[in-house]
Design an enzyme around this catalytic site. Sequence first.
Site, PDB file in Angstrom:
ATOM      1  N   SER A   1     -17.771 -17.553 -90.760  1.00 57.68           N
ATOM      2  CA  SER A   1     -19.313 -16.782 -91.211  1.00 57.68           C
ATOM      3  C   SER A   1     -20.482 -17.847 -90.992  1.00 57.68           C
ATOM      4  O   SER A   1     -20.434 -19.068 -91.655  1.00 57.68           O
ATOM      5  CB  SER A   1     -19.518 -16.239 -92.585  1.00 57.68           C
ATOM      6  OG  SER A   1     -20.445 -16.126 -93.132  1.00 57.68           O
TER       7      SER A   1
ATOM      8  N   TYR B 283     -17.591 -18.260-101.934  1.00 58.75           N
ATOM      9  CA  TYR B 283     -17.486 -17.523-100.544  1.00 58.75           C
ATOM     10  C   TYR B 283     -18.069 -18.867 -99.845  1.00 58.75           C
ATOM     11  O   TYR B 283     -17.554 -18.575 -98.283  1.00 58.75           O
ATOM     12  CB  TYR B 283     -18.440 -16.189-100.501  1.00 58.75           C
ATOM     13  CG  TYR B 283     -18.276 -15.305 -99.131  1.00 58.75           C
ATOM     14  CD1 TYR B 283     -17.091 -14.745 -98.362  1.00 58.75           C
ATOM     15  CD2 TYR B 283     -19.543 -15.347 -97.960  1.00 58.75           C
ATOM     16  CE1 TYR B 283     -17.046 -13.991 -97.861  1.00 58.75           C
ATOM     17  CE2 TYR B 283     -18.762 -14.756 -97.017  1.00 58.75           C
ATOM     18  CZ  TYR B 283     -17.641 -14.687 -96.835  1.00 58.75           C
ATOM     19  OH  TYR B 283     -17.496 -13.734 -95.867  1.00 58.75           O
TER      20      TYR B 283
HETATM   21  P1  NAD Z   1     -13.775  -5.866 -95.013  1.00 57.31           P
HETATM   22  O1  NAD Z   1     -14.203  -5.467 -96.211  1.00 57.31           O
HETATM   23  O2  NAD Z   1     -14.647  -4.185 -93.695  1.00 57.31           O
HETATM   24  O3  NAD Z   1     -12.822  -5.995 -94.566  1.00 57.31           O
HETATM   25  C1  NAD Z   1     -12.811  -7.756 -95.340  1.00 57.31           C
HETATM   26  C2  NAD Z   1     -10.632  -6.973 -94.861  1.00 57.31           C
HETATM   27  O4  NAD Z   1      -9.692  -8.208 -96.326  1.00 57.31           O
HETATM   28  C3  NAD Z   1     -10.155  -5.911 -96.482  1.00 57.31           C
HETATM   29  O5  NAD Z   1     -10.255  -4.976 -95.441  1.00 57.31           O
HETATM   30  C4  NAD Z   1      -9.215  -6.209 -96.829  1.00 57.31           C
HETATM   31  O6  NAD Z   1      -8.576  -5.178 -96.495  1.00 57.31           O
HETATM   32  C5  NAD Z   1      -8.862  -7.411 -96.913  1.00 57.31           C
HETATM   33  N1  NAD Z   1      -8.763  -8.611 -97.973  1.00 57.31           N
HETATM   34  C6  NAD Z   1      -9.348  -8.719 -99.022  1.00 57.31           C
HETATM   35  N2  NAD Z   1      -8.641  -9.364 -99.875  1.00 57.31           N
HETATM   36  C7  NAD Z   1      -7.522  -9.123 -99.498  1.00 57.31           C
HETATM   37  C8  NAD Z   1      -6.422  -9.600-100.353  1.00 57.31           C
HETATM   38  N3  NAD Z   1      -5.966 -10.231-101.473  1.00 57.31           N
HETATM   39  N4  NAD Z   1      -5.102  -9.333 -99.467  1.00 57.31           N
HETATM   40  C9  NAD Z   1      -5.099  -8.869 -98.447  1.00 57.31           C
HETATM   41  N5  NAD Z   1      -6.369  -8.482 -97.697  1.00 57.31           N
HETATM   42  C10 NAD Z   1      -7.318  -8.525 -97.741  1.00 57.31           C
HETATM   43  O7  NAD Z   1     -15.372  -7.044 -94.210  1.00 57.31           O
HETATM   44  P2  NAD Z   1     -16.093  -6.799 -93.077  1.00 57.31           P
HETATM   45  O8  NAD Z   1     -16.950  -7.921 -92.912  1.00 57.31           O
HETATM   46  O9  NAD Z   1     -14.956  -6.958 -91.914  1.00 57.31           O
HETATM   47  O10 NAD Z   1     -14.331  -8.730 -93.789  1.00 57.31           O
HETATM   48  C11 NAD Z   1     -14.295  -9.102 -92.570  1.00 57.31           C
HETATM   49  C12 NAD Z   1     -13.873 -10.928 -92.175  1.00 57.31           C
HETATM   50  O11 NAD Z   1     -15.071 -11.608 -91.597  1.00 57.31           O
HETATM   51  C13 NAD Z   1     -14.109 -11.396 -94.298  1.00 57.31           C
HETATM   52  O12 NAD Z   1     -13.866 -12.714 -93.478  1.00 57.31           O
HETATM   53  C14 NAD Z   1     -15.287 -11.938 -93.660  1.00 57.31           C
HETATM   54  O13 NAD Z   1     -16.053 -13.003 -95.001  1.00 57.31           O
HETATM   55  C15 NAD Z   1     -15.779 -11.890 -92.707  1.00 57.31           C
HETATM   56  N6  NAD Z   1     -17.420 -11.803 -92.542  1.00 57.31           N
HETATM   57  C16 NAD Z   1     -18.392 -10.540 -92.293  1.00 57.31           C
HETATM   58  C17 NAD Z   1     -19.541 -10.969 -92.493  1.00 57.31           C
HETATM   59  C18 NAD Z   1     -20.495  -9.581 -92.872  1.00 57.31           C
HETATM   60  O14 NAD Z   1     -21.250 -10.041 -92.871  1.00 57.31           O
HETATM   61  N7  NAD Z   1     -19.920  -8.726 -92.961  1.00 57.31           N
HETATM   62  C19 NAD Z   1     -19.914 -11.887 -92.000  1.00 57.31           C
HETATM   63  C20 NAD Z   1     -19.287 -12.785 -91.820  1.00 57.31           C
HETATM   64  C21 NAD Z   1     -18.321 -12.988 -92.133  1.00 57.31           C
END
Ligand code: NAD
Length: 298
Positions: free
Chosen positions: A191, A204
Site C-alpha cells: 500500500s 495497518y
Molecule cells: P476488499 O474489502 O474488497 O478486499 C479485501 C478482502 O480481504 C475481503 O474481500 C476479504 O475477503 C479479505 N479478508 C479480510 N480479512 C480476511 C481474513 N481474515 N481471512 C480471509 N480473507 C480476509 O478491499 P480491497 O481494497 O480490494 O483490499 C485488497 C487489498 O488491497 C488489501 O490487502 C488492502 O490492504 C489493499 N489495499 C487497498 C487499498 C484501497 O484503497 N482500497 C489501498 C492500498 C492497499
Amino acid sequence: MKEAQTDTLENPRKEYYRGEYPEQHQEAPGIEGKMDPVPDTGEKSYRGYGRLKGRKALITGGDSGIGRAVAIACSREGADIAVNYLDVEQPDANSLKKLIEEENGKIALVPGDVSREENCREIVRQALERLGGLDILVLNAGTQTAVKSIEDLPTEQLVHTFATNVFSMYWIVKEALPRLPAGAAIITTASIEAFQPNPFLLDYAATKSAIVGFTRALSKQLAKKGIRVNAVAPGPVWTALQVTGGQFPENIPSFGKDTPLGRAGQPAELAPVYVFLASGEASYITGQIVGVTGGELL
Ligand code: NAD
Ligand code: MG
C-alpha cells in the site's frame, strides 16, 4: 464506461467515477454488491489476451475489490483460479463464480479465515487439489480499521491486523512452496501506507511496511528457484475496505480527491499490473514494489 480499457485515448482524470461518494457504512468485511456506487472490477471492460494461458492462480480476498478484479483478469487471460474469502462474503463470491463460469472459466471457491495458520494451510491444499497445481499466488486479503489514538487501539485489533495482513503470507507461502514450479510468481498487495502512513492507521500502515520487507526478502530467497516475488502498492481505491471502518465515514465523500490525478482509483485499474507481474512478460522483474496510486510517490 468504455468497452475495453485500451480502446480509446482518455484523460485519466476524467475516467471512471469521480463524483463525491455517498457517506455509507457496513460491518467488516462488507458486501461489495451493496456499495454505492459498486466498485468497478472490470467486469465490463477487462479484455484478456491469453497472457496467463494454462496458469493456475490462488487469489486471497478475491470475492471483492482489487482481488475480484485480479480474479476476473486472470481468468480472462486464460488462468484457472482458486478464490479465497471469508464465509460471510458468500454473496460476492457467488456472483464472481457465476460470472467466471458464464465465460467458461474455471473457478474453485476456497473460503477460510487467513488469520489462522491451519486455515491458510488448508486453503492452499484445497487450491492445489482442485486446480491440480499452483503457479501464481496473489496474496491480497487484508483488513483495515482506522483508530484516532494509539491509546484506543485494542490489542485484539493489533494482533488480528498483523495475522491477517502479514502472517497469512508466511503461512500460505510455506504450504505452497514445495509445489511451486520454476516460473511461478508471487504477488503481494502492499500500500501507499507503507511509504506515506496515515496517523490513524497505525497498525495497518505497519503491516504494509512489513509486507514490503517480506516481499523484498522473499524475492532474494526464491530467485534461485526461478520464482519471482513482487508487490503492488495501491493508493486510494474504491472498495469495501474503505466503507467498513478503513476510513472514518466523514472522509468517504472526498475519498481519493487529494491525489495528483484528483480521484480515487477503481479495482479495474489495478488488475493489469498483477497480470503483468504474474506473466512471463515480467521475466526480469522481481523484488519490486509497483505503485498504482493516482500519482502519489512511494
Ligand atoms: P476488499 O474489502 O474488497 O478486499 C479485501 C478482502 O480481504 C475481503 O474481500 C476479504 O475477503 C479479505 N479478508 C479480510 N480479512 C480476511 C481474513 N481474515 N481471512 C480471509 N480473507 C480476509 O478491499 P480491497 O481494497 O480490494 O483490499 C485488497 C487489498 O488491497 C488489501 O490487502 C488492502 O490492504 C489493499 N489495499 C487497498 C487499498 C484501497 O484503497 N482500497 C489501498 C492500498 C492497499
Ligand atoms: Mg470482500
